[in-house]
Design an enzyme around this catalytic site. Structure first.
Site, PDB file in Angstrom:
ATOM      1  N   ARG A   7      39.203  24.948  40.367  1.00  0.00           N
ATOM      2  CA  ARG A   7      40.177  25.603  40.367  1.00  0.00           C
ATOM      3  C   ARG A   7      40.987  25.858  39.331  1.00  0.00           C
ATOM      4  NH1 ARG A   7      40.559  29.897  44.139  1.00  0.00           N
ATOM      5  NH2 ARG A   7      42.668  30.831  43.737  1.00  0.00           N
ATOM      6  N   LYS A  18      30.687  35.733  36.977  1.00  0.00           N
ATOM      7  CA  LYS A  18      30.183  37.099  37.583  1.00  0.00           C
ATOM      8  C   LYS A  18      29.908  38.337  36.507  1.00  0.00           C
ATOM      9  CE  LYS A  18      34.295  36.503  40.237  1.00  0.00           C
ATOM     10  NZ  LYS A  18      36.156  37.818  40.513  1.00  0.00           N
ATOM     11  N   HIS A  42      34.005  33.764  40.002  1.00  0.00           N
ATOM     12  CA  HIS A  42      35.133  32.791  41.406  1.00  0.00           C
ATOM     13  C   HIS A  42      35.138  32.116  41.544  1.00  0.00           C
ATOM     14  CE1 HIS A  42      35.627  33.349  45.506  1.00  0.00           C
ATOM     15  NE2 HIS A  42      34.664  33.203  45.799  1.00  0.00           N
ATOM     16  N   ASN A  57      36.880  39.208  35.076  1.00  0.00           N
ATOM     17  CA  ASN A  57      37.356  37.454  35.038  1.00  0.00           C
ATOM     18  C   ASN A  57      36.348  36.500  35.172  1.00  0.00           C
ATOM     19  OD1 ASN A  57      36.805  37.278  37.934  1.00  0.00           O
ATOM     20  ND2 ASN A  57      38.930  36.953  38.446  1.00  0.00           N
ATOM     21  N   THR A  75      44.106  33.794  38.060  1.00  0.00           N
ATOM     22  CA  THR A  75      43.205  35.502  38.543  1.00  0.00           C
ATOM     23  C   THR A  75      43.192  35.824  37.193  1.00  0.00           C
ATOM     24  OG1 THR A  75      43.100  35.141  41.134  1.00  0.00           O
ATOM     25  CG2 THR A  75      42.562  37.108  40.264  1.00  0.00           C
ATOM     26  N   GLU A 112      31.599  30.335  52.445  1.00  0.00           N
ATOM     27  CA  GLU A 112      30.822  31.218  51.162  1.00  0.00           C
ATOM     28  C   GLU A 112      29.162  30.176  50.703  1.00  0.00           C
ATOM     29  OE1 GLU A 112      35.083  32.543  49.230  1.00  0.00           O
ATOM     30  OE2 GLU A 112      33.618  31.362  48.368  1.00  0.00           O
ATOM     31  N   PHE A 164      41.882  47.459  45.171  1.00  0.00           N
ATOM     32  CA  PHE A 164      40.994  47.025  44.494  1.00  0.00           C
ATOM     33  C   PHE A 164      39.803  46.775  44.928  1.00  0.00           C
ATOM     34  CE2 PHE A 164      43.865  43.429  44.588  1.00  0.00           C
ATOM     35  CZ  PHE A 164      42.472  42.447  45.368  1.00  0.00           C
ATOM     36  N   ARG A 172      38.767  31.298  32.033  1.00  0.00           N
ATOM     37  CA  ARG A 172      39.283  32.489  32.084  1.00  0.00           C
ATOM     38  C   ARG A 172      40.239  32.814  31.046  1.00  0.00           C
ATOM     39  NH1 ARG A 172      40.439  32.652  39.659  1.00  0.00           N
ATOM     40  NH2 ARG A 172      38.251  34.016  39.533  1.00  0.00           N
ATOM     41  N   TYR A 181      32.983  40.110  50.051  1.00  0.00           N
ATOM     42  CA  TYR A 181      34.847  40.150  50.022  1.00  0.00           C
ATOM     43  C   TYR A 181      35.313  40.725  51.059  1.00  0.00           C
ATOM     44  CZ  TYR A 181      34.821  38.490  44.824  1.00  0.00           C
ATOM     45  OH  TYR A 181      34.438  37.945  43.844  1.00  0.00           O
TER      46      TYR A 181
HETATM   47  P1  CMP Z   1      37.671  36.649  42.822  1.00  0.00           P
HETATM   48  O1  CMP Z   1      38.516  34.678  42.974  1.00  0.00           O
HETATM   49  O2  CMP Z   1      36.517  36.618  42.685  1.00  0.00           O
HETATM   50  O3  CMP Z   1      38.346  36.871  44.255  1.00  0.00           O
HETATM   51  C1  CMP Z   1      38.853  38.533  44.480  1.00  0.00           C
HETATM   52  C2  CMP Z   1      38.646  38.924  43.550  1.00  0.00           C
HETATM   53  O4  CMP Z   1      39.510  40.521  43.209  1.00  0.00           O
HETATM   54  C3  CMP Z   1      39.172  38.429  42.195  1.00  0.00           C
HETATM   55  O5  CMP Z   1      39.075  37.446  41.451  1.00  0.00           O
HETATM   56  C4  CMP Z   1      39.193  39.235  41.361  1.00  0.00           C
HETATM   57  O6  CMP Z   1      38.455  39.404  40.231  1.00  0.00           O
HETATM   58  C5  CMP Z   1      39.681  41.001  41.686  1.00  0.00           C
HETATM   59  N1  CMP Z   1      40.792  41.819  41.238  1.00  0.00           N
HETATM   60  C6  CMP Z   1      40.316  42.898  41.188  1.00  0.00           C
HETATM   61  N2  CMP Z   1      42.087  43.651  40.527  1.00  0.00           N
HETATM   62  C7  CMP Z   1      42.742  42.501  41.455  1.00  0.00           C
HETATM   63  C8  CMP Z   1      43.900  43.056  41.368  1.00  0.00           C
HETATM   64  N3  CMP Z   1      44.815  43.603  40.973  1.00  0.00           N
HETATM   65  N4  CMP Z   1      44.801  41.462  41.899  1.00  0.00           N
HETATM   66  C9  CMP Z   1      44.030  40.685  42.101  1.00  0.00           C
HETATM   67  N5  CMP Z   1      42.504  40.494  42.180  1.00  0.00           N
HETATM   68  C10 CMP Z   1      42.105  41.527  41.860  1.00  0.00           C
END
Ligand code: CMP
Length: 140
Positions: free
Chosen positions: A87, A11, A117, A114, A93, A128, A59, A104, A51
């Site tokens: 993962r 990212k 992905h 973070n 996350t 994807e 968010f 992470r 997304y």
């Molecule tokens: P990702 O795996 O890219 O998939 C969705 C993304 O939303 C997640 O990683 C986070 O980086 C992002 N995100 C931002 N805010 C939130 C939140 N409050 N809860 C969960 N995901 C969030």
């Protein structure tokens, strides 16, 4: 054990801090092989489409803004149980909840920034991968 392919994004927080190599090193150390990789700057439409599953989340707007705030590196990773393995090495996350030694925990800045992905199912991985790569761009 089966060889799988999964999808990864390094990212904008990581490309900004010049951590592309550091992230890839951790992926490779976890037994994953990078079989496709390209650095791109996503358009708003591309990020919103990618997304779309999170469209109703509070968010969503911030997530899309963040993902287009700088370049990302999209990758296809191959290996035994690649989806689950990725993962595991990514960690939770929210980096505050991630296990020590995960990408992470070691590198991420926040739940939004973070660092990586990773696909959460093989079905999503296929979708994807196809969103960003043509079959001939993946060389295993
Ligand atoms: P990702 O795996 O890219 O998939 C969705 C993304 O939303 C997640 O990683 C986070 O980086 C992002 N995100 C931002 N805010 C939130 C939140 N409050 N809860 C969960 N995901 C969030």
């Amino acid at each position: 054990m089966t060889t799988e392919r999964t999808f990864s994004i390094i990212k904008p927080d990581a490309t900004r801090r010049n951590l592309t190599g550091a992230v890839t090193k951790m992926l490779e150390a976890a037994g994953l092989r990078v079989v496709a990789s390209k650095r791109i700057h996503m358009t708003q439409e591309q990020a919103e489409g990618f997304y779309a599953v999170h469209k109703e989340r509070p968010f969503f707007g911030e997530l899309v803004s963040f993902m287009i705030s700088g370049p990302v590196v999209v990758q296809v990773l191959e290996g035994e149980n690649a989806m689950a393995r990725n993962r595991e090495v990514m960690g939770a996350t929210n980096p505050a909840n991630a296990e020590p030694g995960t990408i992470r925990k070691e590198l991420a800045e926040s739940i939004e920034a973070n660092t990586v992905h990773g696909s959460d199912s093989l079905e999503n991985a296929a979708t994807e991968i196809a969103y960003f790569f043509k079959p001939e761009e993946i060389v295993g």
